[in-house]
Scaffold this motif. Structure first.
Motif, PDB file in Angstrom:
ATOM      1  N   PHE A   1     -15.174 -30.384  -0.107  1.00  0.00           N
ATOM      2  CA  PHE A   1     -15.197 -29.995  -1.470  1.00  0.00           C
ATOM      3  C   PHE A   1     -15.135 -28.309  -1.467  1.00  0.00           C
ATOM      4  O   PHE A   1     -15.807 -27.813  -2.241  1.00  0.00           O
TER       5      PHE A   1
ATOM      6  N   HIS B   1     -18.059 -37.726  -9.788  1.00  0.00           N
ATOM      7  CA  HIS B   1     -16.837 -37.770  -9.061  1.00  0.00           C
ATOM      8  C   HIS B   1     -17.034 -38.318  -7.688  1.00  0.00           C
ATOM      9  O   HIS B   1     -16.105 -39.069  -7.128  1.00  0.00           O
ATOM     10  N   THR B   2     -18.303 -38.387  -7.338  1.00  0.00           N
ATOM     11  CA  THR B   2     -18.750 -39.299  -6.025  1.00  0.00           C
ATOM     12  C   THR B   2     -18.499 -40.421  -6.047  1.00  0.00           C
ATOM     13  O   THR B   2     -18.239 -41.316  -5.367  1.00  0.00           O
TER      14      THR B   2
ATOM     15  N   ARG C   1     -30.352 -35.917  -8.764  1.00  0.00           N
ATOM     16  CA  ARG C   1     -30.504 -34.559  -8.662  1.00  0.00           C
ATOM     17  C   ARG C   1     -31.178 -34.430 -10.332  1.00  0.00           C
ATOM     18  O   ARG C   1     -30.060 -34.071 -11.000  1.00  0.00           O
TER      19      ARG C   1
ATOM     20  N   PHE D   1     -28.322 -26.151  -8.660  1.00  0.00           N
ATOM     21  CA  PHE D   1     -27.541 -26.863  -7.891  1.00  0.00           C
ATOM     22  C   PHE D   1     -27.739 -26.467  -6.383  1.00  0.00           C
ATOM     23  O   PHE D   1     -27.534 -27.638  -5.432  1.00  0.00           O
TER      24      PHE D   1
ATOM     25  N   MET E   1     -24.243 -40.792  -4.693  1.00  0.00           N
ATOM     26  CA  MET E   1     -25.065 -39.409  -4.536  1.00  0.00           C
ATOM     27  C   MET E   1     -26.505 -39.658  -5.044  1.00  0.00           C
ATOM     28  O   MET E   1     -26.700 -40.262  -5.787  1.00  0.00           O
TER      29      MET E   1
ATOM     30  N   TYR F   1     -15.955 -36.324   3.450  1.00  0.00           N
ATOM     31  CA  TYR F   1     -16.842 -37.733   2.880  1.00  0.00           C
ATOM     32  C   TYR F   1     -15.626 -38.911   3.093  1.00  0.00           C
ATOM     33  O   TYR F   1     -14.548 -38.625   3.240  1.00  0.00           O
TER      34      TYR F   1
ATOM     35  N   PHE G   1     -15.733 -41.861  -3.536  1.00  0.00           N
ATOM     36  CA  PHE G   1     -16.280 -42.226  -2.206  1.00  0.00           C
ATOM     37  C   PHE G   1     -16.085 -43.893  -2.027  1.00  0.00           C
ATOM     38  O   PHE G   1     -16.359 -44.618  -2.963  1.00  0.00           O
TER      39      PHE G   1
ATOM     40  N   HIS H   1     -29.421 -34.240   4.568  1.00  0.00           N
ATOM     41  CA  HIS H   1     -28.560 -33.671   3.371  1.00  0.00           C
ATOM     42  C   HIS H   1     -29.508 -32.737   2.755  1.00  0.00           C
ATOM     43  O   HIS H   1     -29.472 -32.529   1.606  1.00  0.00           O
TER      44      HIS H   1
ATOM     45  N   ILE I   1     -20.662 -34.148 -10.685  1.00  0.00           N
ATOM     46  CA  ILE I   1     -20.783 -34.183  -9.155  1.00  0.00           C
ATOM     47  C   ILE I   1     -21.037 -35.659  -8.777  1.00  0.00           C
ATOM     48  O   ILE I   1     -20.176 -36.135  -8.140  1.00  0.00           O
TER      49      ILE I   1
ATOM     50  N   ARG J   1     -31.381 -33.952  -0.379  1.00  0.00           N
ATOM     51  CA  ARG J   1     -30.515 -33.809  -1.701  1.00  0.00           C
ATOM     52  C   ARG J   1     -30.087 -35.506  -2.061  1.00  0.00           C
ATOM     53  O   ARG J   1     -29.610 -35.889  -2.588  1.00  0.00           O
TER      54      ARG J   1
ATOM     55  N   ALA K   1     -20.643 -27.441  -0.595  1.00  0.00           N
ATOM     56  CA  ALA K   1     -19.511 -27.636  -1.681  1.00  0.00           C
ATOM     57  C   ALA K   1     -19.335 -26.105  -2.251  1.00  0.00           C
ATOM     58  O   ALA K   1     -20.181 -25.463  -2.712  1.00  0.00           O
ATOM     59  N   TYR K   2     -18.019 -25.979  -2.751  1.00  0.00           N
ATOM     60  CA  TYR K   2     -17.723 -25.108  -4.028  1.00  0.00           C
ATOM     61  C   TYR K   2     -18.413 -23.634  -3.749  1.00  0.00           C
ATOM     62  O   TYR K   2     -18.892 -23.098  -4.669  1.00  0.00           O
TER      63      TYR K   2
END
Ligand code: FMN
Ligand code: COI
Length: 375
Positions: free
Chosen positions: A115, A213-214, A173, A31, A170, A138, A218, A265, A210, A268, A86-87
């Motif tokens: 996040f 949820h984006t 990935r 990640f 997103m 975001y 968003f 980004h 991820i 990403r 994030a996280y």
């Protein structure tokens, strides 16, 4: 310098990276390290710095360098700040509280992600100067949730709000999708209403939670005209992150952004997007002195920072290296990796005959090495 209980001292970002690789779970490592699709833009960001050729000036009487920089009225000891990621509790039990302490010890800006896995208030309470923290957001479908986050940051003393504009959805990935990556256990986006985040824990086969949820939270319909709404919610400076072209840089200035970040980004999002170093001069040319331009993507050494600053960035941000520092040594590791890069920058400034950041301009870089044009 972070001295581990055993093994050699960690001197460079690369040292931290090698050390950290063995300290986090393999899916978390993917990640952190991963990019979108075939990771060509991710690789291009770092490789672009290999083409930089510096133009040192001699007999300039420079025995020391001052890396200090001011932005929005706050002085930072280093122009190398921490990009929003994030996280952090995936990496260290203290999460962003440890990152904030490390950034503060190094005199560096820390952009806290929406996040984040610690609260906006706990992170602010961990540092003597909360204006050295910015909050990244975001654009959510739930504008009431955005408004409350921005207001909380303002109340907690944060110095600016950074809106990330390069995620209408997103990037794909592959690593996370193959791993079925999910955020769970006791790690959560604690600043966001759990009802908004419910989908974060649900995923189908071959999907990253991820990405799910984006997609669910968003707002991809956003346009330049919508920025006025966010502008009206806060008196804090508004920074747009994720600009790669002269056209969008000019629009950002026209729509009242207080600063922008040249960023893809960290490779990403759109695979195949231009390396950020290759986008920097068209953006700084388009903006002139209308607003500060920040930069991220592939900064690993002090000389990388020096090149971006010479090409017109006011500050550079770094995403993955502070996470390597956090894994290797908590707050000390974060401070260590930032101090290492800042020390390299100061050293390079002395060797290049530029005592201050203001003395760093395009003459410090051979532009032809970047553009491929004849010298
Ligand atoms: C693990 C990870 C998480 C990230 N999370 C966010 C985020 O929540 N918001 C955001 O705007 N950018 C996020 N980014 C992108 C970074 O802010 C930054 O643009 C990028 O990491 C810079 O490239 P570098 O890692 O080569 O320094 C993330 C990057 C990584 C590696
Ligand atoms: C949780 C994600 C939205 C964080 C992010 O922006 C990223 O992983 O690049």
């Amino acid at each position: 310098m972070t001295q581990l209980r055993s093994g050699p001292p960690l001197l460079t970002a690369s040292d931290y990276r090698h050390n950290a690789a063995h300290l986090v779970e393999p899916d978390v490592w993917d990640f952190i390290e991963g990019g979108a699709e075939d990771e060509r833009t991710l690789a291009a960001n770092e490789r672009a710095f290999d083409r930089v050729r510096l133009r040192p000036r001699v007999l300039a009487g420079v025995s020391d360098a001052d890396t200090g920089v001011s932005l929005f009225g706050t002085r930072h000891a280093t122009p190398i700040g921490i990009a929003p990621t994030a996280y952090h509790r995936l990496i260290d039990p203290e999460g962003e509280v440890a990152t904030a302490r490390g950034a503060s010890a190094a005199g560096a800006l820390f952009v806290v992600a929406m996040f984040a896995s610690r609260t906006i208030e706990d992170i602010a309470a961990a540092v003597p100067q909360p204006q050295g923290l910015w909050l990244q957001v975001y654009w959510l479908q739930r504008r009431d949730v955005m408004r409350s986050l921005v207001r909380r940051a303002e109340r907690a003393g944060y110095g600016a709000v950074m809106l990330t504009v390069d995620v209408p959805r997103m990037g794909r990935r592959w690593r996370d999708m193959r791993n079925g990556f999910t955020i769970g256990g006791d790690v959560a986006a604690v600043n966001i209403d759990p009802a908004v985040m419910a989908a974060a824990h649900v995923r189908d086969e071959g999907e990253s939670a991820i990405a799910r949820h984006t997609a669910d939270t968003f707002d991809p319909t956003l346009t330049w005209a919508d920025l006025a709404w966010l502008r009206a919610q806060t008196g804090l400076p508004l920074v747009l992150k994720g600009i790669l072209t002269a056209e969008d840089a000019a629009l950002a200035a026209d729509h009242g952004a207080d600063a922008i970040v040249v960023s893809n980004h960290g490779g990403r999002q759109l695979d195949g997007a231009v390396a950020t170093l290759d986008a920097l001069t068209e953006v700084t040319d388009a903006v002139g002195d209308r607003m500060p331009v920040l930069f991220d993507g592939g900064v690993r050494r002090g000389t990388d920072a020096l090149a971006a600053l010479a090409l017109g960035a006011r500050m550079v941000l770094t995403g993955r290296p502070p996470l390597w520092g956090l894994a290797a040594g908590g707050a000390d590791g974060v401070a260590g990796v930032l101090r290492a890069a800042t020390g390299e920058l100061a050293h390079a400034m002395v060797l290049a005959g530029r005592p201050t950041l203001a003395a760093l301009d395009r003459s410090a870089v051979r532009l032809s090495s970047l553009t491929g044009a004849d010298a």
